[in-house]
Design a protein around this motif. Structure first.
Motif, PDB file in Angstrom:
ATOM      1  N   ASN A  67      -9.044   5.614   3.054  1.00  0.00           N
ATOM      2  CA  ASN A  67      -8.156   5.612   3.153  1.00  0.00           C
ATOM      3  C   ASN A  67      -7.803   6.410   4.607  1.00  0.00           C
ATOM      4  O   ASN A  67      -8.754   7.485   4.785  1.00  0.00           O
ATOM      5  CB  ASN A  67      -6.319   6.329   1.666  1.00  0.00           C
ATOM      6  CG  ASN A  67      -7.055   7.134   1.180  1.00  0.00           C
ATOM      7  OD1 ASN A  67      -7.225   8.440   2.224  1.00  0.00           O
ATOM      8  ND2 ASN A  67      -7.259   7.305   0.042  1.00  0.00           N
ATOM      9  N   ASP A 124      -4.744   2.611  -4.348  1.00  0.00           N
ATOM     10  CA  ASP A 124      -6.352   2.504  -4.582  1.00  0.00           C
ATOM     11  C   ASP A 124      -7.205   2.868  -5.678  1.00  0.00           C
ATOM     12  O   ASP A 124      -7.892   3.120  -6.621  1.00  0.00           O
ATOM     13  CB  ASP A 124      -7.065   1.798  -3.601  1.00  0.00           C
ATOM     14  CG  ASP A 124      -5.991   0.567  -2.983  1.00  0.00           C
ATOM     15  OD1 ASP A 124      -6.745  -1.002  -3.245  1.00  0.00           O
ATOM     16  OD2 ASP A 124      -5.333   1.130  -2.024  1.00  0.00           O
ATOM     17  N   GLY A 127      -7.708   0.814   1.579  1.00  0.00           N
ATOM     18  CA  GLY A 127      -8.050  -0.290   0.730  1.00  0.00           C
ATOM     19  C   GLY A 127      -9.046   0.311  -0.249  1.00  0.00           C
ATOM     20  O   GLY A 127      -8.908   0.840  -0.826  1.00  0.00           O
ATOM     21  N   PHE A 169       0.959  -1.032  -0.013  1.00  0.00           N
ATOM     22  CA  PHE A 169       0.259   0.106   0.134  1.00  0.00           C
ATOM     23  C   PHE A 169       0.939   1.238  -0.209  1.00  0.00           C
ATOM     24  O   PHE A 169       1.630   1.530   0.749  1.00  0.00           O
ATOM     25  CB  PHE A 169      -0.612   0.198   0.939  1.00  0.00           C
ATOM     26  CG  PHE A 169      -1.506   1.024   1.186  1.00  0.00           C
ATOM     27  CD1 PHE A 169      -2.842   1.248   0.681  1.00  0.00           C
ATOM     28  CD2 PHE A 169      -1.419   2.297   2.314  1.00  0.00           C
ATOM     29  CE1 PHE A 169      -3.564   2.494   1.145  1.00  0.00           C
ATOM     30  CE2 PHE A 169      -2.197   3.668   2.337  1.00  0.00           C
ATOM     31  CZ  PHE A 169      -3.148   3.329   1.273  1.00  0.00           C
ATOM     32  N   ASP A 178      -0.965  -5.626   3.125  1.00  0.00           N
ATOM     33  CA  ASP A 178      -0.555  -4.547   2.002  1.00  0.00           C
ATOM     34  C   ASP A 178      -1.915  -3.806   2.226  1.00  0.00           C
ATOM     35  O   ASP A 178      -2.696  -3.193   1.001  1.00  0.00           O
ATOM     36  CB  ASP A 178      -1.354  -5.265   0.745  1.00  0.00           C
ATOM     37  CG  ASP A 178      -2.008  -6.146   0.739  1.00  0.00           C
ATOM     38  OD1 ASP A 178      -3.335  -6.015   1.726  1.00  0.00           O
ATOM     39  OD2 ASP A 178      -3.218  -6.632  -0.381  1.00  0.00           O
ATOM     40  N   ARG A 179      -2.541  -3.753   3.267  1.00  0.00           N
ATOM     41  CA  ARG A 179      -2.845  -2.857   3.598  1.00  0.00           C
ATOM     42  C   ARG A 179      -2.357  -1.659   4.414  1.00  0.00           C
ATOM     43  O   ARG A 179      -3.177  -0.549   4.283  1.00  0.00           O
ATOM     44  CB  ARG A 179      -4.202  -2.973   4.522  1.00  0.00           C
ATOM     45  CG  ARG A 179      -5.215  -4.000   3.917  1.00  0.00           C
ATOM     46  CD  ARG A 179      -5.640  -2.903   3.594  1.00  0.00           C
ATOM     47  NE  ARG A 179      -6.997  -3.652   2.118  1.00  0.00           N
ATOM     48  CZ  ARG A 179      -6.634  -4.261   0.942  1.00  0.00           C
ATOM     49  NH1 ARG A 179      -5.862  -3.667  -0.238  1.00  0.00           N
ATOM     50  NH2 ARG A 179      -7.499  -4.823   0.263  1.00  0.00           N
ATOM     51  N   ALA A 228      -2.723   3.865   5.635  1.00  0.00           N
ATOM     52  CA  ALA A 228      -3.569   2.908   5.771  1.00  0.00           C
ATOM     53  C   ALA A 228      -4.900   2.577   4.788  1.00  0.00           C
ATOM     54  O   ALA A 228      -5.175   3.778   4.296  1.00  0.00           O
ATOM     55  CB  ALA A 228      -4.406   2.037   7.208  1.00  0.00           C
TER      56      ALA A 228
END
Length: 531
Positions: free
Chosen positions: A179, A43, A175, A9, A126-127, A173
């Motif tokens: 965020n 993302d 998704g 991320f 991955d976050r 952090a």
């Protein structure tokens, strides 16, 4: 244990060259940005790119598209089940010269890069990302104090080291639809090329927390920044010393505070992939600890509901509001029109006629156009912008409620406190017209920017005693300046880039003194090596 780690991320900060690639790609396909408000998460960029058809991109834009995707997932130095890190160094040597040290630098001091930096990314699954950038950098104070014709990013003596580093360090952090970021970084809200009116990357950094929820057509953001304030140090004072003042008519001698917070929320909407509208509302609370009521994501932030909760300062308030409207219309492939409106005070005729102490109106306007086109191996972009700000935009009835960012220099015994607008870099009380063009290939970048500015007599000093409800911009004897800046950047090797700039300035009524004229030329060179 099953592996949790897939793709790291990451965040893209304001000023990152990847944003220019993203901007050119989106513009070329006739789409508007839902929200061009970096930092942007990995993302969020992927959601934007999901609207792009790579088969319709020209060859140079296709290369930038692939380059952007590659950099969303950085090369890792180490990886295990749910942890990875990446570390890459960068060294930059820079020198600048100006022929007239009474003319400010064309390249502003906060554009100078650190001599050496070592960005470190820690990834969890991955976050989550933890980012830290230790650096050796010169305090930007030395670009203007003491006054000199030379400028460099090399801190060759102890007093020149910038002790505020790191200027970027945060935890983030996120998704596919949200965020969160907490720490220190650059921030910018809007597509402005000369700057943005509400929140811009004019300050060296922001200490902030930010939360966003987003989709293809809607985004909500909450932004909170701590902004310590000191009215005067051993150098420059925020107070206009020509105007005698009392700190507080009620006996409160407030001179500095760390309990100063700016709260803002923003709603972004996009219609038909071509029209985007963003509405922001914020409030500056000048001397109060972090308050839960401002963390309410759907609260109306207008300071009217809280302005009586705090002691005043010299008859002024310790809270101030900010409202902004952003519009972007991609009317043809490659072409976009955009605009911004911002205000911190609007005085109605009734208020002006019935309340003699009514604060003056403070509003600002920005209108711009941008065009992107590619041919052969080149990507060509062009922009034109007009900006108008009233004399009391950003400056409210106390300096603590005003839209001012401050940091301390490394040595207050000889250096100024550093004040910046966190709105447009040219500030209030001015008219600005600018055009620019750039052309680039994978290894070469050429640019030319021309601007004309009328700057009134009101600067970043707090001068509320001069306020008049009828005052227009530019006030008094306006300083008239014309600036031309050309630049070139050449990537000789994948890890080595040489850059240079050259330009000139002509000023009439310099420092608002009628009939005073100044001329100045500027040149600069830099070499950057990444490893």
């Amino acid at each position: 244990m099953a592996p949790l780690f897939s793709d790291p991320f990451t965040m893209i900060s304001a000023g990152d060259p990847l944003l220019e690639d993203l901007r050119a790609i989106v513009r070329s396909q006739g789409k508007s940005f839902l929200s061009l408000t970096p930092p942007l998460s990995r993302d969020e960029v992927l959601v934007i790119l999901d609207d792009i058809d790579p088969d319709l991109l020209s060859q140079p834009l296709r290369l930038r598209y692939e380059h952007l995707l590659d950099n969303l997932f950085p090369q890792l130095s180490f990886e295990t089940e749910n942890f990875a890190f990446a570390v890459h160094g960068r060294a930059v040597l820079e020198g600048r010269y100006r022929s007239n040290d009474d003319v400010q630098w064309l390249k502003q001091d906060n554009t100078s890069q650190a001599v050496f930096s070592l960005p470190l990314h820690l990834f969890f699954a991955d976050r989550i990302e933890l980012f830290f950038e230790p650096a050796i950098a010169a305090d930007p104070w030395y670009y203007n104090n003491p006054v000199s014709s030379w400028g460099t990013n090399i801190p060759w003596e102890e007093a020149r080291f910038d002790l505020n580093v790191p200027l970027r360090a945060y935890t983030a952090a996120g998704g596919s639809w949200w965020n969160f970021q907490l720490g220190r970084d650059k921030v910018s809200f809007g597509p402005g090329k000369t700057g943005n009116l509400a929140v811009s990357d004019n300050p060296d950094y922001y200490d902030f927390t930010r939360l966003s929820f987003f989709g293809k057509s809607f985004k909500y953001s909450l932004f909170i920044s701590q902004m310590p304030m000191s009215l005067e140090g051993n150098g420059k004072s925020l107070i206009d010393t020509n105007n005698p003042f009392i700190y507080n008519q009620n006996g409160n001698d407030l001179k500095d505070t760390t309990n100063r917070y700016f709260y803002m929320h923003r709603f972004d909407m996009r219609f038909f992939d071509r029209l985007s509208i963003g509405v922001s509302e914020g409030v500056m609370v000048g001397n109060s600890p972090l308050e839960l009521r401002y963390l309410n994501p759907m609260m109306i932030f207008h300071s009217f509901f809280s302005w009586e909760d705090y002691f005043g300062w010299d008859g002024g308030d310790l809270t101030g509001s900010l409202l902004s409207l952003d519009v972007e219309w991609a009317f043809l492939p490659g072409w976009v029109l955009y605009g911004q409106l911002v205000m911190n005070e609007f005085s109605t005729p009734y208020e002006k006629n019935n309340f003699p102490d009514q604060p003056p109106t403070g509003m600002g306007y920005l209108l711009g156009a941008e065009y992107v086109h590619s041919f052969s191996d080149w990507i060509l972009s062009w922009y034109a912008e007009v900006v108008y700000t009233e004399p009391f935009l950003y400056m409210l009835s106390s300096p603590f409620a005003s839209m001012i960012w401050m940091r301390r220099s490394s040595d207050l015994g000889s250096k100024d406190l550093r004040y910046k607008w966190f709105g447009h870099k040219e500030g209030r009380d001015m008219f600005l017209a600018a055009i620019g063009v750039s052309a680039r290939t994978e290894k070469l970048l050429l640019s030319l920017d021309i601007s004309f500015k009328l700057q009134g007599e009101h600067d970043i000093h707090w001068d509320w005693n001069k306020a008049q409800n009828t005052q227009t911009s530019p006030s008094g004897t306006p300083e008239t300046s014309t600036r031309i800046l050309s630049g070139v950047s050449w990537k000789i090797l994948p890890s080595l880039t040489l850059s240079g700039h050259f330009g000139g300035t002509v000023i009439n009524n310099a420092k608002n003194n009628k009939g005073t004229r100044e001329y100045g030329m500027e040149a600069g060179l830099s070499a950057a090596y990444s490893f």
